[in-house]
Write an enzyme that holds these catalytic residues in place. Structure first.
Site, PDB file in Angstrom:
ATOM      1  N   ARG A  36       0.878  -1.175   0.000  1.00 44.48           N
ATOM      2  CA  ARG A  36       0.000   0.000   0.000  1.00 44.48           C
ATOM      3  C   ARG A  36       0.909   1.216   0.000  1.00 44.48           C
ATOM      4  O   ARG A  36       1.724   1.385   0.895  1.00 44.48           O
ATOM      5  CB  ARG A  36      -0.902  -0.022   1.242  1.00 44.48           C
ATOM      6  CG  ARG A  36      -1.758   1.215   1.453  1.00 44.48           C
ATOM      7  CD  ARG A  36      -2.732   1.399   0.298  1.00 44.48           C
ATOM      8  NE  ARG A  36      -3.763   2.366   0.570  1.00 44.48           N
ATOM      9  CZ  ARG A  36      -3.637   3.682   0.468  1.00 44.48           C
ATOM     10  NH1 ARG A  36      -2.476   4.210   0.137  1.00 44.48           N
ATOM     11  NH2 ARG A  36      -4.654   4.475   0.697  1.00 44.48           N
ATOM     12  N   GLU A  44     -11.114   5.142  -5.840  1.00 39.32           N
ATOM     13  CA  GLU A  44     -11.504   3.730  -5.881  1.00 39.32           C
ATOM     14  C   GLU A  44     -12.222   3.428  -7.198  1.00 39.32           C
ATOM     15  O   GLU A  44     -12.690   4.335  -7.891  1.00 39.32           O
ATOM     16  CB  GLU A  44     -12.426   3.405  -4.697  1.00 39.32           C
ATOM     17  CG  GLU A  44     -11.798   3.656  -3.332  1.00 39.32           C
ATOM     18  CD  GLU A  44     -10.531   2.870  -3.075  1.00 39.32           C
ATOM     19  OE1 GLU A  44     -10.452   1.702  -3.517  1.00 39.32           O
ATOM     20  OE2 GLU A  44      -9.605   3.420  -2.454  1.00 39.32           O
ATOM     21  N   ARG A  81      -1.459  -5.022   4.528  1.00 43.12           N
ATOM     22  CA  ARG A  81      -0.615  -4.582   3.413  1.00 43.12           C
ATOM     23  C   ARG A  81       0.603  -3.843   3.957  1.00 43.12           C
ATOM     24  O   ARG A  81       0.504  -3.108   4.939  1.00 43.12           O
ATOM     25  CB  ARG A  81      -1.398  -3.660   2.479  1.00 43.12           C
ATOM     26  CG  ARG A  81      -2.606  -4.327   1.853  1.00 43.12           C
ATOM     27  CD  ARG A  81      -3.423  -3.361   1.039  1.00 43.12           C
ATOM     28  NE  ARG A  81      -4.003  -2.317   1.889  1.00 43.12           N
ATOM     29  CZ  ARG A  81      -4.896  -1.418   1.475  1.00 43.12           C
ATOM     30  NH1 ARG A  81      -5.292  -1.411   0.218  1.00 43.12           N
ATOM     31  NH2 ARG A  81      -5.381  -0.522   2.298  1.00 43.12           N
TER      32      ARG A  81
END
Length: 120
Positions: A36, A44, A81
């Site tokens: 990330r 998104e 992540r």
């Protein structure tokens, strides 16, 4: 010593081959895991700008070796992540470049060793 656009190949925490781009701020790196991009937030799926951000990251990372400066203050997010600055061959700090090109907005969540406000 911190990693920067000039010395990232000498000083980095991990490197690997980017074999999948999830979206503009998340990639998969073979041998390292899901990354990330720390300090930035891209649109998104279904949101305006999603495709531009994702395509930009694909053009810089997919199928290439990338270098990671993993956040020492908090190295994983709540999804597991790895939080990192991603360095790529032709531009250096990809996280910073996403902000400069307006593909991303700053997302600063302490604790973090990185201050994305310094990148703009």
């Amino acid at each position: 010593m911190s990693i920067n656009s000039e010395n990232y190949k000498k000083y980095y925490d991990a490197k690997g081959f980017c074999d999948h781009v999830i979206d503009g701020d998340t990639i998969d790196v073979r041998g390292v895991g899901r990354i990330r991009l720390v300090g930035v937030n891209t649109p998104e799926r279904g949101e305006l700008g999603y495709q531009n951000a994702t395509d930009f990251v694909k053009s810089k990372c997919l199928g290439k070796t990338i270098y990671l400066d993993i956040d020492d203050a908090k190295n994983k997010d709540k999804y597991g992540r790895i939080l990192a600055i991603v360095y790529v061959e032709d531009i250096g700090n990809l996280n910073k470049e996403l902000l400069k090109k307006s593909y991303a907005k700053i997302l600063f969540i302490p604790p973090s060793e990185f201050n994305p406000y310094e990148w703009t």
